[in-house]
Write a protein that holds these residues in place. Sequence first.
Motif, PDB file in Angstrom:
ATOM      1  N   ASP A 343       0.829  -1.212   0.000  1.00  0.00           N
ATOM      2  CA  ASP A 343       0.000   0.000   0.000  1.00  0.00           C
ATOM      3  C   ASP A 343       0.866   1.267   0.000  1.00  0.00           C
ATOM      4  OD1 ASP A 343      -2.201  -1.671   0.197  1.00  0.00           O
ATOM      5  OD2 ASP A 343      -2.209  -1.613   2.389  1.00  0.00           O
ATOM      6  N   GLY A 344       2.072   1.150   0.587  1.00  0.00           N
ATOM      7  CA  GLY A 344       2.975   2.285   0.668  1.00  0.00           C
ATOM      8  C   GLY A 344       2.918   2.967   2.022  1.00  0.00           C
ATOM      9  N   ILE A 345       4.062   3.405   2.516  1.00  0.00           N
ATOM     10  CA  ILE A 345       4.141   4.133   3.779  1.00  0.00           C
ATOM     11  C   ILE A 345       5.006   5.368   3.576  1.00  0.00           C
ATOM     12  CG2 ILE A 345       6.075   2.671   4.537  1.00  0.00           C
ATOM     13  CD1 ILE A 345       5.189   3.177   7.437  1.00  0.00           C
ATOM     14  N   GLY A 346       4.547   6.500   4.079  1.00  0.00           N
ATOM     15  CA  GLY A 346       5.302   7.740   3.930  1.00  0.00           C
ATOM     16  C   GLY A 346       6.655   7.642   4.618  1.00  0.00           C
ATOM     17  N   SER A 359      10.234  12.525  15.596  1.00  0.00           N
ATOM     18  CA  SER A 359       8.935  13.027  15.128  1.00  0.00           C
ATOM     19  C   SER A 359       8.983  13.193  13.616  1.00  0.00           C
ATOM     20  CB  SER A 359       8.605  14.370  15.777  1.00  0.00           C
ATOM     21  OG  SER A 359       9.528  15.365  15.326  1.00  0.00           O
ATOM     22  N   ASN A 360       7.803  13.324  13.015  1.00  0.00           N
ATOM     23  CA  ASN A 360       7.752  13.560  11.571  1.00  0.00           C
ATOM     24  C   ASN A 360       8.374  14.903  11.212  1.00  0.00           C
ATOM     25  OD1 ASN A 360       6.398  11.168  11.568  1.00  0.00           O
ATOM     26  ND2 ASN A 360       4.603  11.890  10.424  1.00  0.00           N
ATOM     27  N   GLY A 361       8.255  15.859  12.136  1.00  0.00           N
ATOM     28  CA  GLY A 361       8.860  17.163  11.879  1.00  0.00           C
ATOM     29  C   GLY A 361      10.376  17.062  11.794  1.00  0.00           C
ATOM     30  N   GLU A 362      10.953  16.314  12.714  1.00  0.00           N
ATOM     31  CA  GLU A 362      12.410  16.116  12.676  1.00  0.00           C
ATOM     32  C   GLU A 362      12.800  15.380  11.397  1.00  0.00           C
ATOM     33  OE1 GLU A 362      16.033  13.840  15.085  1.00  0.00           O
ATOM     34  OE2 GLU A 362      13.960  13.687  15.816  1.00  0.00           O
ATOM     35  N   ALA A 363      11.999  14.389  11.002  1.00  0.00           N
ATOM     36  CA  ALA A 363      12.288  13.624   9.781  1.00  0.00           C
ATOM     37  C   ALA A 363      12.265  14.543   8.561  1.00  0.00           C
ATOM     38  CB  ALA A 363      11.266  12.499   9.627  1.00  0.00           C
ATOM     39  N   ARG A 364      11.270  15.459   8.508  1.00  0.00           N
ATOM     40  CA  ARG A 364      11.174  16.384   7.375  1.00  0.00           C
ATOM     41  C   ARG A 364      12.409  17.279   7.305  1.00  0.00           C
ATOM     42  NH1 ARG A 364       6.893  18.582   8.789  1.00  0.00           N
ATOM     43  NH2 ARG A 364       5.383  17.422   7.518  1.00  0.00           N
ATOM     44  N   ARG A 365      12.807  17.836   8.438  1.00  0.00           N
ATOM     45  CA  ARG A 365      13.985  18.712   8.457  1.00  0.00           C
ATOM     46  C   ARG A 365      15.247  17.953   8.035  1.00  0.00           C
ATOM     47  NH1 ARG A 365      11.340  20.374  13.130  1.00  0.00           N
ATOM     48  NH2 ARG A 365      12.681  19.094  14.461  1.00  0.00           N
ATOM     49  N   LEU A 366      15.359  16.716   8.502  1.00  0.00           N
ATOM     50  CA  LEU A 366      16.547  15.915   8.180  1.00  0.00           C
ATOM     51  C   LEU A 366      16.647  15.674   6.678  1.00  0.00           C
ATOM     52  CD1 LEU A 366      18.840  14.591   9.809  1.00  0.00           C
ATOM     53  CD2 LEU A 366      17.482  12.491   9.873  1.00  0.00           C
ATOM     54  N   ILE A 367      15.517  15.372   6.049  1.00  0.00           N
ATOM     55  CA  ILE A 367      15.513  15.129   4.600  1.00  0.00           C
ATOM     56  C   ILE A 367      15.847  16.411   3.851  1.00  0.00           C
ATOM     57  CG2 ILE A 367      14.046  14.519   2.626  1.00  0.00           C
ATOM     58  CD1 ILE A 367      12.549  12.598   4.551  1.00  0.00           C
ATOM     59  N   GLN A 368      15.279  17.527   4.304  1.00  0.00           N
ATOM     60  CA  GLN A 368      15.553  18.818   3.651  1.00  0.00           C
ATOM     61  C   GLN A 368      17.027  19.191   3.746  1.00  0.00           C
ATOM     62  OE1 GLN A 368      12.665  21.140   5.861  1.00  0.00           O
ATOM     63  NE2 GLN A 368      11.220  21.191   4.125  1.00  0.00           N
ATOM     64  N   GLN A 369      17.693  18.715   4.801  1.00  0.00           N
ATOM     65  CA  GLN A 369      19.121  19.004   4.988  1.00  0.00           C
ATOM     66  C   GLN A 369      20.021  17.976   4.290  1.00  0.00           C
ATOM     67  OE1 GLN A 369      19.356  19.020   9.258  1.00  0.00           O
ATOM     68  NE2 GLN A 369      18.158  20.920   9.469  1.00  0.00           N
ATOM     69  N   GLU A 384       8.046  11.345  -0.095  1.00  0.00           N
ATOM     70  CA  GLU A 384       8.245  10.034  -0.729  1.00  0.00           C
ATOM     71  C   GLU A 384       7.429   8.961  -0.015  1.00  0.00           C
ATOM     72  OE1 GLU A 384      10.358   7.826  -3.727  1.00  0.00           O
ATOM     73  OE2 GLU A 384      10.570   9.955  -3.247  1.00  0.00           O
ATOM     74  N   VAL A 385       6.767   8.127  -0.813  1.00  0.00           N
ATOM     75  CA  VAL A 385       6.011   6.986  -0.282  1.00  0.00           C
ATOM     76  C   VAL A 385       6.800   5.724  -0.591  1.00  0.00           C
ATOM     77  CG1 VAL A 385       3.865   5.664  -0.388  1.00  0.00           C
ATOM     78  CG2 VAL A 385       3.797   8.163  -0.571  1.00  0.00           C
ATOM     79  N   ILE A 386       7.187   4.988   0.448  1.00  0.00           N
ATOM     80  CA  ILE A 386       8.040   3.818   0.282  1.00  0.00           C
ATOM     81  C   ILE A 386       7.184   2.601  -0.070  1.00  0.00           C
ATOM     82  CG2 ILE A 386       9.800   2.376   1.350  1.00  0.00           C
ATOM     83  CD1 ILE A 386      10.573   5.330   0.909  1.00  0.00           C
TER      84      ILE A 386
END
Length: 411
Positions: A343-346, A359-369, A384-386
């Motif tokens: 089905d896919g997972i974010g 947290s998802n917020g930390e994950a977002r910042r990490l990817i942006q960096q 991205e959906v895995i």
Amino acid sequence: MEKRKNIIDELKERGYFEQATFEDELRELFDKEQVTFYIGFDATADSLTIGHFIQIMVMMRMQQHGHRPIALLGGGTTLIGDPSGRTDMRSIMTKETIDHNAQCFYNQFQRFLDFSDGKAIMVNNADWLLDLKFLPFMREIGTHFNVNHMLTLESYKNRLKDGLTFFEFSYMLMQSYDYLILYRKYGCKLQMGGSDQWSNILGGYDLVRKLENDKVYAMTFKLLTTADGQKMGKSMKGAVWLDENKTPPYELFQYIRNVDDRDVEKFLMMLTFLPTEECKRLGALEGEKINEAKEILAYEVTKIIHGKEHADTALATSKALFESGVSSADMTTTEIESSVFEDGIGILDLLTQLGLTKSNGEARRLIQQGGIELNGEKLENFGEVIKVDHFVGDELIIKRGKKIYHRVVPK
């Protein structure tokens, strides 16, 4: 047509052979008939280890030369425990645990030996040891063992200071009786094992010769040790298992891939079926080129133990990691239901679920960096959906920063 090597010559050439009784006689026996031989495996765990792999390789080579292996499962002797090389008594295991372990061994051996049409045999010494009657056994077998001689053997000497129980002292009698039973039932004329088993093996060899008045033989091969003299088979997580659920194929690949440069030729010779000259050529490579040899070594060992598909996946994953500068034999692994990836997972949810971010917020910042890589490629899209197609074979390698990496496998 060139005559094929005698199996003794092959075992010597590849570095296995340690010693044998009446080597010339045994060599002649190998040349003129199919020899039934056995190696014993005490069922102390629910999987064989990379340390057992030397014995398995010897059995496979012997079978390729037309000889008949007996894999003896120690369902009976495991109840006692071999004192050889130990400074304390082996933990007593329940019969139910030992039976389960023996069944696991049985299943694993099917991958390595051809049991069709009696080409190989598997037996469990519990079948004849558990019903023995003490007095009849001691009258028939015990009278042939000299206690003074047994106390001089290394397998017992190192235990005398702290105490050796009669329970353990009887191990040699039981193992020797195995040889007698296998001789009588299957015509077995050779027991083989690691060099640390020499005294135990000689016990059975002497017993059969005395009681049956026939020529039988004993042979030992070298233990799998590293250039530093340590037994091979321990990682940071403990034993390196042949069960893919205990040591996944990728971890096995990486463990072998990270061996010392000095061990490459030796391990190629003992742990693969590559031609001898190719093993020597690869082992002689120097500098960065020795890593090519290590990769081939790891691939060949993984292929024999787990099959080509798992070896191909491990190789592809390893290449992705090495290209990104990461290598480890002890990667943290998490199993997730395969339906999740259908089905896919974010990626944000996945990183947080794995504990790579809080947290998802930390994950977002990490990817942006630019701090997250998937299978060696930097991830730029935090939306991205895995899915299944993100996996290399059956593995997804996630790298956080420079040193933290995590493997995800579907179940």
